[in-house]
Design a protein around this motif. Structure first.
Motif, short mmCIF file in Angstrom:
data_model
loop_
_atom_site.label_atom_id
_atom_site.label_comp_id
_atom_site.label_asym_id
_atom_site.label_seq_id
_atom_site.Cartn_x
_atom_site.Cartn_y
_atom_site.Cartn_z
N ARG A 157 -13.28 20.59 23.94
CA ARG A 157 -12.85 20.46 22.52
C ARG A 157 -11.55 21.14 22.27
NH1 ARG A 157 -16.53 16.33 20.82
NH2 ARG A 157 -18.65 17.04 20.97
N VAL A 158 -10.66 20.59 23.21
CA VAL A 158 -9.21 21.27 22.99
C VAL A 158 -8.34 20.32 23.03
CG1 VAL A 158 -9.67 23.44 24.26
CG2 VAL A 158 -9.01 21.60 25.41
N ARG A 159 -7.15 20.49 22.39
CA ARG A 159 -6.05 19.36 22.14
C ARG A 159 -5.50 18.95 23.54
NH1 ARG A 159 -3.98 22.15 17.28
NH2 ARG A 159 -4.89 21.10 15.67
N ASN A 160 -5.19 19.63 24.45
CA ASN A 160 -4.38 19.61 25.60
C ASN A 160 -5.27 19.87 26.81
OD1 ASN A 160 -2.25 18.43 24.24
ND2 ASN A 160 -1.46 20.50 23.75
N PRO A 161 -6.19 18.98 26.99
CA PRO A 161 -7.17 19.44 28.27
C PRO A 161 -6.21 19.26 29.52
CG PRO A 161 -7.93 17.05 27.38
CD PRO A 161 -6.79 17.93 26.64
N GLY A 162 -6.44 19.84 30.63
CA GLY A 162 -5.75 19.96 31.86
C GLY A 162 -5.54 21.04 32.61
N VAL A 163 -4.71 21.28 33.61
CA VAL A 163 -4.50 22.47 34.29
C VAL A 163 -3.74 23.40 33.70
CG1 VAL A 163 -3.82 23.31 36.76
CG2 VAL A 163 -5.21 21.36 36.62
N HIS A 164 -3.85 24.64 33.36
CA HIS A 164 -3.01 25.58 32.75
C HIS A 164 -3.03 26.71 33.65
CE1 HIS A 164 -2.64 23.03 28.82
NE2 HIS A 164 -3.89 22.87 29.38
N LEU A 165 -1.77 26.96 34.39
CA LEU A 165 -1.35 28.14 35.16
C LEU A 165 -1.15 29.38 34.26
CD1 LEU A 165 -1.26 29.01 37.98
CD2 LEU A 165 1.27 28.41 37.77
N LEU A 166 -1.99 30.26 34.39
CA LEU A 166 -1.75 31.38 33.37
C LEU A 166 -2.31 32.79 34.12
CD1 LEU A 166 -4.18 30.22 30.31
CD2 LEU A 166 -1.55 30.06 30.41
N PRO A 167 -1.81 34.03 33.58
CA PRO A 167 -2.17 35.28 34.27
C PRO A 167 -3.57 35.39 34.53
CG PRO A 167 -0.64 35.38 32.59
CD PRO A 167 -1.02 34.01 32.35
N ALA A 168 -4.02 35.94 35.76
CA ALA A 168 -5.39 35.90 35.93
C ALA A 168 -6.14 36.70 34.77
CB ALA A 168 -5.18 36.82 37.30
N GLY A 169 -5.66 37.72 34.17
CA GLY A 169 -6.42 38.29 33.05
C GLY A 169 -6.46 37.68 31.82
N SER A 170 -6.10 36.23 31.74
CA SER A 170 -6.40 35.30 30.54
C SER A 170 -7.84 35.41 29.77
CB SER A 170 -5.84 34.35 30.60
OG SER A 170 -4.49 34.06 31.16
N THR A 171 -7.98 35.76 28.76
CA THR A 171 -9.28 35.38 28.16
C THR A 171 -9.37 34.19 27.63
OG1 THR A 171 -8.19 35.86 25.71
CG2 THR A 171 -9.11 38.06 27.10
N ILE A 172 -10.39 33.64 27.08
CA ILE A 172 -10.70 32.21 26.48
C ILE A 172 -9.89 31.93 25.36
CG2 ILE A 172 -12.56 32.93 25.00
CD1 ILE A 172 -12.33 29.76 26.96
#
Ligand code: SF4
Length: 406
Positions: A250-265
């Motif tokens: 249920r998000v606006r832009n589903p897809g692959v998002h490259l983020l820092p490994a410590g990202s939270t939900i």
């Protein structure tokens, strides 16, 4: 006499190539484009007298870990495989069957040569006689791209003809399990093997085999070319490196998002453009159905290897599914168990019968929790492979975090 036209490999190849017309091929970086910016220079330098242990140290110091789900430090397996006499093989796991995971496809459809160079670097490091790429058949564009680009590599004499063997999966989730994948590559029914012996010792056709995931090899190439700092200096919530989160739900832009490994939900939902209008965040699957569900209240956990273990779950291949107030955690868990019931290879009783029993018990109006908990224990303790061992996770997570739905 009937003339039996035995399909020769060339004819099979031609028939497969004829199917390409059906696939939409996205714009991607071709061999010429990749080489024009220095692609394959690292491989050429290493092949020309490079030291595999120095490359292993570089990869280890980047902190790169196996991105197929297991999170084993990348490069460490190279020594295990090399410890066994050749011939040795390299197998690339591109089965990507974990529901909600599509990051390997993302990289293949954009920069296939980064992955291919990473694969050839790993193959060089273990002196592999052959590379097998096991790619899920549901990715026709990726198949087409790889077929074309492998041919281009052969024509450019960067690899010998036949050195890279592209194999098609046949839709079985269990063939993403490395030993089942190896059985399938050997032409057998894909069922997991007992271990030991490990595939680093006894893999494809009983030879020592190095297994890597597609995205892992993509990062091996990047690290070897740009240095370990591209990962080791990324620091967020005391975690190092980057993660390619496959985000859906249920998000606006589903897809692959490259983020820092410590990202939270919270970070992940923000990167995905926030929640869809009219939906409020209720729960999330952190890493594929085997990881179960966590409630929105647990929103500040870094989504990385190790960090989710104290909460009874794991990041796996970073397949994040976001659920809203319009979803039922209980229904989502039942859906996951139906998937495991379908995909169980049937080799062992706790999983084959356990998944079926679990679906029946979860379909009842009221869950028989003591019985379900007993069943979960038997499945986790006695199943041969990770499918059966982790299948109880969705059940346990609903009992633990969403008791009001039961
Ligand atoms: Fe097959 Fe399930 Fe047993 Fe794994 S746990 S070997 S998938 S029956």
């Amino acid at each position: 006499h009937n003339h039996i036209d035995h399909a020769t490999p060339d004819k099979v190849r031609a028939a497969i190539e004829a199917e390409d017309t059906h696939a939409h091929i996205p714009d991607y970086q071709t061999l010429a484009a990749y080489r024009s910016e220095g692609g394959y220079d690292t491989l050429a330098r290493l092949r020309d007298g490079g030291d595999w242990e120095a490359v292993q140290d570089t990869v280890l110091s980047s902190g790169l870990r196996g991105l197929g789900g297991a999170g084993f430090p990348s490069g460490k397996k190279w020594g295990f495989v090399r410890a066994n006499p050749g011939p040795r093989y390299l197998a690339v796991n591109g089965d990507e069957g974990e529901p909600g995971t599509f990051k390997d496809r993302y990289y293949l459809e954009r920069e296939p040569h980064v992955f291919l160079e990473g694969m050839l670097i790993a193959a060089w490091a273990v002196e592999a006689d052959r590379c097998y790429i096991y790619l899920r058949d549901e990715y026709p564009a990726s198949h087409s791209i790889l077929r074309k680009e492998i041919k281009a590599l052969e024509e450019a004499a960067l690899v010998e003809k036949g050195y890279i063997d592209l194999r098609r999966g046949a839709g079985a989730y269990i063939c993403g399990e490395e030993s089942a994948m190896i059985e399938s590559i050997e032409g057998k029914r894909g069922i997991p093997r007992h271990r030991p012996p490990y595939v680093a010792q006894v893999g494809i056709f009983d030879r020592p085999t190095l297994v890597h995931n597609i995205e892992t090899l993509y990062w091996v190439a990047k690290v070897c070319r740009e240095g370990p700092e591209i990962l080791s200096t990324v620091d967020h919530n005391e975690r190092k490196g980057l993660r390619s989160y496959s985000v859906s739900g249920r998000v606006r832009n589903p897809g692959v998002h490259l983020l820092p490994a410590g990202s939270t939900i919270t970070d992940v939902i923000e990167a995905a453009g926030g929640m869809l209008d009219g939906h409020s965040f209720k729960a999330y699957q952190p890493g594929g159905p085997s990881s179960g569900l966590l409630p929105a209240s647990m929103e500040d956990i870094p989504l990385d290897f190790d960090t989710l273990q104290p909460h009874g779950t794991f990041i796996g291949s970073a397949a994040v599914v976001v659920l809203s107030d319009q979803d039922s955690a209980r229904d989502a868990a039942l859906n996951m168990l139906r998937f495991f019931e379908d995909e169980s290879c049937g080799q062992c009783t706790p999983c084959r019968v356990g998944c079926e029993k679990a679906v029946k018990l979860m379909s009842a109006e009221t869950w028989n929790q003591p019985l379900l908990e007993d069943l979960c224990q038997a499945m986790a303790d006695a199943s041969i492979c990770g499918l059966g061992q982790a299948a109880p996770n969705p059940i346990r997570s609903v009992i633990r975090h969403f008791p009001d739905e039961l």
